[in-house]
Design an enzyme around this catalytic site. Sequence first.
Site, PDB file in Angstrom:
ATOM      1  N   LYS A 159     -25.956 -49.301 -12.759  1.00  0.00           N
ATOM      2  CA  LYS A 159     -25.146 -48.329 -13.506  1.00  0.00           C
ATOM      3  C   LYS A 159     -25.740 -46.963 -13.153  1.00  0.00           C
ATOM      4  CE  LYS A 159     -23.337 -47.477 -18.147  1.00  0.00           C
ATOM      5  NZ  LYS A 159     -21.963 -47.140 -17.797  1.00  0.00           N
TER       6      LYS A 159
HETATM    7  C1  LIG Z   1     -17.337 -48.058 -14.532  1.00  0.00           C
HETATM    8  C2  LIG Z   1     -17.571 -48.928 -15.717  1.00  0.00           C
HETATM    9  N1  LIG Z   1     -17.110 -50.197 -15.712  1.00  0.00           N
HETATM   10  C3  LIG Z   1     -17.269 -51.021 -16.763  1.00  0.00           C
HETATM   11  C4  LIG Z   1     -17.927 -50.595 -17.900  1.00  0.00           C
HETATM   12  C5  LIG Z   1     -18.105 -51.521 -19.062  1.00  0.00           C
HETATM   13  O1  LIG Z   1     -19.443 -51.863 -19.216  1.00  0.00           O
HETATM   14  P1  LIG Z   1     -20.048 -52.248 -20.629  1.00  0.00           P
HETATM   15  O2  LIG Z   1     -19.099 -53.211 -21.236  1.00  0.00           O
HETATM   16  O3  LIG Z   1     -21.348 -52.872 -20.290  1.00  0.00           O
HETATM   17  O4  LIG Z   1     -20.167 -51.005 -21.414  1.00  0.00           O
HETATM   18  C6  LIG Z   1     -18.420 -49.291 -17.959  1.00  0.00           C
HETATM   19  C7  LIG Z   1     -19.125 -48.797 -19.138  1.00  0.00           C
HETATM   20  O5  LIG Z   1     -20.291 -48.700 -19.145  1.00  0.00           O
HETATM   21  C8  LIG Z   1     -18.255 -48.454 -16.837  1.00  0.00           C
HETATM   22  O6  LIG Z   1     -18.710 -47.195 -16.856  1.00  0.00           O
END
Ligand SMILES: Cc1ncc(COP(=O)(O)O)c(C=O)c1O
Length: 299
Positions: A159
């Site tokens: 991330k």
């Molecule tokens: C690009 C992206 N995809 C998917 C997600 C969903 O991830 P999560 O459910 O872990 O927050 C996020 C959020 O963090 C994101 O920024």
Amino acid sequence: MAGIPFDQRDGEIWFDGKFIPWADAKVHVLTHGLHYASAVFEGERAYNGRIFKSAEHTERLHASAEVLGFEIPYSSEVINAAKEELLKRMNLVDAYLRPIAWRGSEMMGVSAQHNTIHLAIAAWEWPSYFKPEERLKGIRLDMAKYRRPDPATAPFKSKAAGLYMICTLSKHEAERKGYADALMLDWRGQVAEATGANVFFVKDGKIHTPKPDCFLNGITRRTVIDLAKARGFEVIERVIMPEELDGFEQCFLTGTAAEVTPVSEIGPYSFTVGEITKTLMLDYDALVRADPAGLKAAE
Ligand SMILES: Cc1ncc(COP(=O)(O)O)c(C=O)c1O
């Protein structure tokens, strides 16, 4: 606090091991993380004073850093305790938390082998990612111009701040056209995700979602798949082509910020806010607000 710039708010931020006044949580302009996007972050939510899947988010933060080739110099225990303590000090019950780790300033070039790694954690009140009145009717998505990159060209399991460049561009373009967000395809032209959330579709009582093989396998995505299976719904993780959007009846997004958000339109395609979407919205809401002590007592 809406409208107050994020660098001018009150409270405290956990910064490199200490709680410091919010206004003092600054970095120098010659910071590697700023110039070369050598930064990883998390987005977490607390409900009723409890951070949902806090340990899992911290694990992902460490894993994201490892993918970018650096190690966050704080253990998961220290980070988890800092998040809890921060909520108390900020007097927050329902909140969003943003831990971020970045390479510092010792070297300022592509190479940053000896840079110090920093970590900060901020928390603030953040009720809904999308406008509440739009959220219940279903939000409208544009089709993004940019695509999620090939895993051979970007470290998608992290991330990482740099991966959000095309998300901000796509979201801005969508907002300019009056949409709430945008759906991104991947490098192969397959349906991938929204700019900050994963995507699901419903057809004939079954749930379909793309395989996370070049985008973040969200913690909410995995939680919602478990909730759907617990309800007896079939969840099919597969390749979804954009031409198939026409045949789906329901669509929703999942993410820590977005929670479970129904989608009413993607470009020319329309969806209804149907029973499966509503059920999963309510199940997710109940789960994140569940009192673990109460659940244990009920076992
Ligand atoms: C690009 C992206 N995809 C998917 C997600 C969903 O991830 P999560 O459910 O872990 O927050 C996020 C959020 O963090 C994101 O920024």
